[in-house]
Scaffold this motif. Structure first.
Motif, PDB file in Angstrom:
ATOM      1  N   ARG A  81       6.947   3.149   8.222  1.00  0.00           N
ATOM      2  CA  ARG A  81       7.364   2.930   6.847  1.00  0.00           C
ATOM      3  C   ARG A  81       8.105   2.176   5.895  1.00  0.00           C
ATOM      4  NH1 ARG A  81      12.909   7.352  10.069  1.00  0.00           N
ATOM      5  NH2 ARG A  81      10.704   8.833  10.795  1.00  0.00           N
ATOM      6  N   ARG A  82       7.702   1.008   6.105  1.00  0.00           N
ATOM      7  CA  ARG A  82       7.752  -0.228   4.963  1.00  0.00           C
ATOM      8  C   ARG A  82       6.664  -0.790   4.996  1.00  0.00           C
ATOM      9  NH1 ARG A  82      10.000  -2.233   9.699  1.00  0.00           N
ATOM     10  NH2 ARG A  82      12.574  -2.302   8.673  1.00  0.00           N
ATOM     11  N   ALA A  83       6.092  -1.139   3.404  1.00  0.00           N
ATOM     12  CA  ALA A  83       5.065  -1.766   3.095  1.00  0.00           C
ATOM     13  C   ALA A  83       4.805  -3.428   3.340  1.00  0.00           C
ATOM     14  CB  ALA A  83       5.204  -2.117   1.326  1.00  0.00           C
ATOM     15  N   VAL A  84       3.837  -3.569   3.695  1.00  0.00           N
ATOM     16  CA  VAL A  84       3.015  -5.170   4.262  1.00  0.00           C
ATOM     17  C   VAL A  84       3.245  -6.118   3.051  1.00  0.00           C
ATOM     18  CG1 VAL A  84       1.302  -6.431   5.611  1.00  0.00           C
ATOM     19  CG2 VAL A  84       2.247  -3.848   6.340  1.00  0.00           C
ATOM     20  N   VAL A  85       3.976  -7.272   3.564  1.00  0.00           N
ATOM     21  CA  VAL A  85       3.508  -8.155   1.872  1.00  0.00           C
ATOM     22  C   VAL A  85       2.485  -9.091   1.922  1.00  0.00           C
ATOM     23  CG1 VAL A  85       5.108  -9.674   1.309  1.00  0.00           C
ATOM     24  CG2 VAL A  85       6.281  -7.691   1.734  1.00  0.00           C
ATOM     25  N   GLN A  92      -3.680 -12.573   2.175  1.00  0.00           N
ATOM     26  CA  GLN A  92      -3.388 -12.686   3.091  1.00  0.00           C
ATOM     27  C   GLN A  92      -1.619 -12.592   3.584  1.00  0.00           C
ATOM     28  OE1 GLN A  92      -4.133 -16.992   4.796  1.00  0.00           O
ATOM     29  NE2 GLN A  92      -1.524 -17.435   4.730  1.00  0.00           N
ATOM     30  N   ILE A  93      -1.836 -11.989   4.793  1.00  0.00           N
ATOM     31  CA  ILE A  93      -0.346 -11.322   4.910  1.00  0.00           C
ATOM     32  C   ILE A  93       0.831 -12.368   5.057  1.00  0.00           C
ATOM     33  CG2 ILE A  93       1.235  -9.865   6.676  1.00  0.00           C
ATOM     34  CD1 ILE A  93      -2.064  -8.968   7.422  1.00  0.00           C
ATOM     35  N   GLU A  94       2.000 -12.051   4.246  1.00  0.00           N
ATOM     36  CA  GLU A  94       3.320 -13.048   4.723  1.00  0.00           C
ATOM     37  C   GLU A  94       4.073 -12.290   5.534  1.00  0.00           C
ATOM     38  OE1 GLU A  94       4.922 -13.613   0.870  1.00  0.00           O
ATOM     39  OE2 GLU A  94       2.817 -14.071  -0.298  1.00  0.00           O
ATOM     40  N   ALA A  95       4.509 -10.543   5.161  1.00  0.00           N
ATOM     41  CA  ALA A  95       4.945  -9.761   6.099  1.00  0.00           C
ATOM     42  C   ALA A  95       4.771  -9.192   6.642  1.00  0.00           C
ATOM     43  CB  ALA A  95       6.196 -10.295   5.728  1.00  0.00           C
ATOM     44  N   GLY A  96       4.391  -8.652   7.981  1.00  0.00           N
ATOM     45  CA  GLY A  96       4.043  -7.491   8.547  1.00  0.00           C
ATOM     46  C   GLY A  96       2.330  -7.260   9.301  1.00  0.00           C
ATOM     47  N   ASN A  97       2.105  -8.684   9.586  1.00  0.00           N
ATOM     48  CA  ASN A  97       1.787  -9.038  10.427  1.00  0.00           C
ATOM     49  C   ASN A  97       0.870  -8.241  11.848  1.00  0.00           C
ATOM     50  OD1 ASN A  97      -0.206 -11.990   9.633  1.00  0.00           O
ATOM     51  ND2 ASN A  97       2.104 -11.932   9.748  1.00  0.00           N
ATOM     52  N   GLY A  98       2.160  -7.502  12.366  1.00  0.00           N
ATOM     53  CA  GLY A  98       2.463  -6.824  13.610  1.00  0.00           C
ATOM     54  C   GLY A  98       1.556  -5.279  13.368  1.00  0.00           C
ATOM     55  N   THR A  99       2.944  -4.758  12.074  1.00  0.00           N
ATOM     56  CA  THR A  99       2.097  -4.234  12.066  1.00  0.00           C
ATOM     57  C   THR A  99       0.335  -3.395  11.559  1.00  0.00           C
ATOM     58  OG1 THR A  99       4.725  -3.732  11.014  1.00  0.00           O
ATOM     59  CG2 THR A  99       2.713  -1.565  10.022  1.00  0.00           C
ATOM     60  N   VAL A 100       0.022  -4.123  10.754  1.00  0.00           N
ATOM     61  CA  VAL A 100      -0.747  -4.488  10.600  1.00  0.00           C
ATOM     62  C   VAL A 100      -1.912  -4.025  11.993  1.00  0.00           C
ATOM     63  CG1 VAL A 100      -3.099  -5.255   9.706  1.00  0.00           C
ATOM     64  CG2 VAL A 100      -0.955  -4.599   8.370  1.00  0.00           C
ATOM     65  N   LEU A 101      -1.680  -5.113  12.533  1.00  0.00           N
ATOM     66  CA  LEU A 101      -2.686  -4.946  14.142  1.00  0.00           C
ATOM     67  C   LEU A 101      -1.965  -3.794  14.572  1.00  0.00           C
ATOM     68  CD1 LEU A 101      -2.224  -8.726  15.181  1.00  0.00           C
ATOM     69  CD2 LEU A 101      -4.000  -7.794  14.860  1.00  0.00           C
ATOM     70  N   ALA A 102      -1.216  -3.052  14.747  1.00  0.00           N
ATOM     71  CA  ALA A 102      -1.128  -1.850  16.237  1.00  0.00           C
ATOM     72  C   ALA A 102      -1.875  -0.914  14.735  1.00  0.00           C
ATOM     73  CB  ALA A 102       0.955  -1.937  15.343  1.00  0.00           C
ATOM     74  N   PHE A 115       1.624  -6.539  -3.068  1.00  0.00           N
ATOM     75  CA  PHE A 115       0.590  -7.601  -3.318  1.00  0.00           C
ATOM     76  C   PHE A 115       1.643  -8.176  -3.615  1.00  0.00           C
ATOM     77  CE2 PHE A 115      -3.206  -4.998  -2.705  1.00  0.00           C
ATOM     78  CZ  PHE A 115      -4.058  -5.291  -1.918  1.00  0.00           C
ATOM     79  N   VAL A 116       2.166 -10.210  -3.695  1.00  0.00           N
ATOM     80  CA  VAL A 116       3.051 -10.566  -4.573  1.00  0.00           C
ATOM     81  C   VAL A 116       2.158 -11.658  -5.146  1.00  0.00           C
ATOM     82  CG1 VAL A 116       5.112  -9.900  -3.756  1.00  0.00           C
ATOM     83  CG2 VAL A 116       3.731 -11.714  -2.299  1.00  0.00           C
ATOM     84  N   ASP A 117       2.471 -12.160  -6.257  1.00  0.00           N
ATOM     85  CA  ASP A 117       2.128 -13.846  -6.440  1.00  0.00           C
ATOM     86  C   ASP A 117       1.991 -14.600  -6.078  1.00  0.00           C
ATOM     87  OD1 ASP A 117      -0.257 -11.771  -7.906  1.00  0.00           O
ATOM     88  OD2 ASP A 117       1.439 -11.176  -9.755  1.00  0.00           O
ATOM     89  N   ASP A 118       3.234 -14.977  -5.500  1.00  0.00           N
ATOM     90  CA  ASP A 118       3.477 -16.361  -4.472  1.00  0.00           C
ATOM     91  C   ASP A 118       2.233 -17.127  -4.462  1.00  0.00           C
ATOM     92  OD1 ASP A 118       5.353 -14.821  -3.990  1.00  0.00           O
ATOM     93  OD2 ASP A 118       5.340 -14.706  -1.494  1.00  0.00           O
ATOM     94  N   LEU A 122       5.745 -20.777  -1.411  1.00  0.00           N
ATOM     95  CA  LEU A 122       6.400 -19.693  -1.490  1.00  0.00           C
ATOM     96  C   LEU A 122       6.252 -18.366  -0.709  1.00  0.00           C
ATOM     97  CD1 LEU A 122       8.921 -18.454  -3.283  1.00  0.00           C
ATOM     98  CD2 LEU A 122       7.776 -16.990  -5.080  1.00  0.00           C
ATOM     99  N   ALA A 123       4.809 -18.244  -0.327  1.00  0.00           N
ATOM    100  CA  ALA A 123       4.291 -17.328   0.110  1.00  0.00           C
ATOM    101  C   ALA A 123       4.854 -17.845   1.709  1.00  0.00           C
ATOM    102  CB  ALA A 123       2.487 -17.211   1.051  1.00  0.00           C
ATOM    103  N   ARG A 124       4.721 -19.569   1.830  1.00  0.00           N
ATOM    104  CA  ARG A 124       4.570 -19.846   3.437  1.00  0.00           C
ATOM    105  C   ARG A 124       6.556 -19.515   3.217  1.00  0.00           C
ATOM    106  NH1 ARG A 124       2.732 -18.823   7.340  1.00  0.00           N
ATOM    107  NH2 ARG A 124       1.254 -19.796   6.386  1.00  0.00           N
TER     108      ARG A 124
END
Length: 235
Positions: A81-85, A92-102, A115-118, A122-124
């Motif tokens: 229900r939410r996008a991975v950042v 590289q995943i900034e937020a949503g590692n668990g979602t992708v693994l699941a 997708f973001v241009d950090d 900023l990504a960290r």
């Protein structure tokens, strides 16, 4: 031979700014006809192959056999229900590692991605903030009790049983913390206060079956304790 007329110079401030080129279609985007039934229609336009993304090697949260089975079951029950950042530069995943693994464990090929241009810094910072901010919130005891009482359907999935246990543990911990946080009073003043104030103490008992639950309720009631019956289904 006629000389070419020199082009007139246009002052910089009068030159039209050329917009930055927009990124092209993602090469790992979900093709038409791909099974995206496990995400809302609004997110399907963002779907890319999950195995094209890089896990964050410095993720401050560990995902494994403790949390991923529940995460998988949650995704199966509710969908993504939410996008991975994801940082566009290196995927590289900034937020949503668990979602992708699941999702990968569920054999789902695609996940929605923002997708973001950090840059690296900023990504960290965003990754740390995303993980840390939610931990600052505190449990609302009243609402937590309502969830424990009124939403047993959430725990019908076997792999979500751990969430029910965790909910009860958190409820007991919150009640305990509130009791421990009560300021010490002078015995004399405390005696006066208790004349007009009724203190509430709670004990959560986990029974194996309904018969034992009813028997315990009856026993405690006969001994003068005011009891409330609450049932949370745990597999």
């Amino acid at each position: 031979m006629a000389k070419k007329k020199a082009a007139a110079l246009v002052p910089v401030e009068e030159q039209k700014k050329v917009p930055a080129a927009m990124p092209g279609p993602d090469p790992f985007a979900a093709p038409e006809g791909a099974d995206l039934s496990y995400m809302p229609e609004a997110l399907r336009l963002l779907a890319v192959r999950a195995d094209s993304l890089l896990m964050d090697p410095l993720n401050v949260k560990d995902h494994g056999d403790i949390d991923l089975p529940a995460h998988q079951a949650s995704l199966k029950k509710f969908g993504i229900r939410r996008a991975v950042v994801v940082r566009r530069e290196n995927r590289q995943i900034e937020a949503g590692n668990g979602t992708v693994l699941a999702a990968l464990r569920n054999n789902w090929e695609y996940v929605p991605v923002l997708f973001v241009d950090d840059d690296h810094s900023l990504a960290r910072a965003f990754s740390l903030a995303d993980n840390a901010v939610s931990t600052l919130a505190v449990w609302n005891e009243v609402n937590l009790q309502k969830i424990a009482d009124d939403a047993p359907a959430l725990f019908d999935e076997p792999d979500l049983a751990g969430l029910a246990e965790q909910l009860l543990e958190d409820l007991a911990r919150v009640v305990g913390e509130e009791e421990d946080a009560e300021p010490e009073e002078d015995p004399a003043s405390a005696e006066d206060l208790t004349k007009d104030v009724t203190l509430s103490r709670r004990v959560i008992a986990i029974c194996e079956d309904e018969d034992k639950q009813i028997a315990l309720l009856k026993e405690l009631s006969e001994r003068g304790f005011e009891c409330r019956l609450s049932t949370v289904r745990i597999h």
